[in-house]
Write an enzyme that holds these catalytic residues in place. Structure first.
Site, PDB file in Angstrom:
ATOM      1  N   GLU A 136     -23.653  23.071 -46.874  1.00 47.20           N
ATOM      2  CA  GLU A 136     -23.124  21.710 -46.813  1.00 47.20           C
ATOM      3  C   GLU A 136     -22.196  21.488 -48.010  1.00 47.20           C
ATOM      4  O   GLU A 136     -22.639  21.209 -49.119  1.00 47.20           O
ATOM      5  CB  GLU A 136     -24.269  20.693 -46.820  1.00 47.20           C
ATOM      6  CG  GLU A 136     -25.207  20.839 -45.630  1.00 47.20           C
ATOM      7  CD  GLU A 136     -26.401  19.906 -45.728  1.00 47.20           C
ATOM      8  OE1 GLU A 136     -26.217  18.689 -45.592  1.00 47.20           O
ATOM      9  OE2 GLU A 136     -27.516  20.418 -45.960  1.00 47.20           O
ATOM     10  N   GLU A 168     -26.384  23.811 -54.687  1.00 47.68           N
ATOM     11  CA  GLU A 168     -26.849  22.874 -53.648  1.00 47.68           C
ATOM     12  C   GLU A 168     -26.051  23.027 -52.352  1.00 47.68           C
ATOM     13  O   GLU A 168     -26.533  22.682 -51.276  1.00 47.68           O
ATOM     14  CB  GLU A 168     -26.741  21.430 -54.141  1.00 47.68           C
ATOM     15  CG  GLU A 168     -27.674  21.070 -55.282  1.00 47.68           C
ATOM     16  CD  GLU A 168     -29.090  20.802 -54.827  1.00 47.68           C
ATOM     17  OE1 GLU A 168     -29.342  20.831 -53.612  1.00 47.68           O
ATOM     18  OE2 GLU A 168     -29.947  20.562 -55.689  1.00 47.68           O
ATOM     19  N   LYS A 186     -22.432  18.274 -50.153  1.00 49.95           N
ATOM     20  CA  LYS A 186     -23.703  17.886 -50.753  1.00 49.95           C
ATOM     21  C   LYS A 186     -23.513  17.701 -52.258  1.00 49.95           C
ATOM     22  O   LYS A 186     -22.936  18.554 -52.927  1.00 49.95           O
ATOM     23  CB  LYS A 186     -24.766  18.950 -50.477  1.00 49.95           C
ATOM     24  CG  LYS A 186     -26.189  18.471 -50.683  1.00 49.95           C
ATOM     25  CD  LYS A 186     -27.177  19.489 -50.141  1.00 49.95           C
ATOM     26  CE  LYS A 186     -28.598  18.952 -50.215  1.00 49.95           C
ATOM     27  NZ  LYS A 186     -29.065  18.789 -51.589  1.00 49.95           N
TER      28      LYS A 186
END
Length: 334
Positions: free
Chosen positions: A306, A315, A309
């Site tokens: 992602e 992350e 994110k």
């Protein structure tokens, strides 16, 4: 505080309570479905991917109508989050809780197989004061809707809410957690815990070996009384169990609501290590931990990388699959 010494009868009684509290369907491994990325497939294709890979459990991080509609009739078990920014209104207003349940749960139940409502994810700071009131209001709203027995209310926490070493010395480091744990025990709900050996390792490499974090240590690393720990995942989960016991909530089960390893973006973040950790995790959780040697309901984070994110670079690199639904690296989910 020190754990009280339990007699044989008390130990057996506690074990029976814990066994009764184990959520149904714990042999399944789920995958967290986040949508903070570009070029991700539509929800209907995502649900088909879950079905084609035999993934029977999904976590979503807000009431995503597209995902919920695609999940209708699939029998995929769902954790659905109440986003952190909604906790204050639900905590202060039972009517807001009732409206949230009506709009986001009743409108889809029973076609969608809700398992748990996660009241916030890793809530921090003063907002932690909203967790328990929001849980109580949502529990009451589900009860009033006739769904109190079907859907459990919990909250998702990270390992930082505990302290203590070895695992048997675990206690909650955050004052709000004791009342939350006792509420979970009173309602028969599990505690949702995000367990990340990756971050424990990268923040403390002087004391933690990579093998211990990756499930690849050749032997015992930590001996804690009768319990031998060969991997950090078990140690983190059992520290949480000890904290529950010390909070007077020893019969509360733990559901691992997130665990994973990044494939890029930081120390020891590579496809090879991500594949090794996640495959070993999937293979391991059916055996449980030294403290609780039975299957742990576990959700791997995450389905896709992602790129939007927030947070540190790692992350954005936890995905098991590419946007075209091909595996990011070889993985056997079952």
């Amino acid at each position: 505080m020190a754990r009280p010494q339990l007699g044989v009868a008390s130990v057996l009684a506690l074990a029976l309570l814990v066994v009764r509290a184990i959520p149904k369907g714990v042999h399944s491994v789920g995958v967290c479905y986040g949508v903070n990325g570009d070029n991700l497939p539509p929800a209907r294709d995502v649900v088909q991917l879950y079905q084609s890979k035999g993934i029977k459990l999904m976590r979503i991080y807000f009431p995503d109508a597209s995902a919920l509609n695609a999940l209708r009739g699939t029998n995929i078990g769902v954790i659905m989050d109440v986003p952190n920014d909604k906790l204050a209104s639900i905590a202060s207003d039972p009517g807001a809780a009732a409206q949230w349940v009506q709009t986001n749960v009743q409108a889809f139940f029973p076609a969608v197989s809700f398992r748990y409502i996660a009241v916030g994810n890793e809530v921090a700071g003063r907002d932690t004061g909203n967790i328990l009131p929001a849980m109580k209001n949502l529990k009451a709203a589900l009860g009033n809707a006739g769904l109190g027995d079907a859907i459990k209310v919990s909250t998702a926490v990270q390992s930082g809410v505990t302290q203590g070493f070895p695992p048997s010395k675990g206690t909650f480091s955050q004052g709000y957690m004791g009342p939350v744990a006792q509420f979970l025990q009173s309602t028969g709900a599990p505690l949702l815990a995000n367990i990340y050996p990756y971050f424990s390792y990268t923040y403390n490499q002087a004391q933690i070996s990579l093998d211990y974090a990756l499930f690849t240590s050749p032997g015992t690393v930590v001996q804690d009384g009768d319990n031998a720990y060969q991997n950090l995942f078990d140690a983190l989960v059992d520290t949480m169990y000890s904290a529950l016991e010390n909070a007077g909530a020893g019969s509360v089960a733990i559901v691992v609501s997130e665990s994973g390893w990044p494939s890029a973006g930081g120390d020891a973040a590579s496809p090879a290590y991500a594949q090794k950790y996640n495959q070993n995790l999937i293979n391991h959780v059916g055996r449980g931990t030294p403290k609780r040697p039975w299957p742990i309901e576990t959700y791997v984070f995450a389905l896709f990388n992602e790129n939007h994110k927030p947070g540190i670079e790692t992350e954005r690199h936890f995905g098991l699959f590419n946007p075209d639904k091909s595996p990011a690296y070889p993985i056997t989910l079952y």
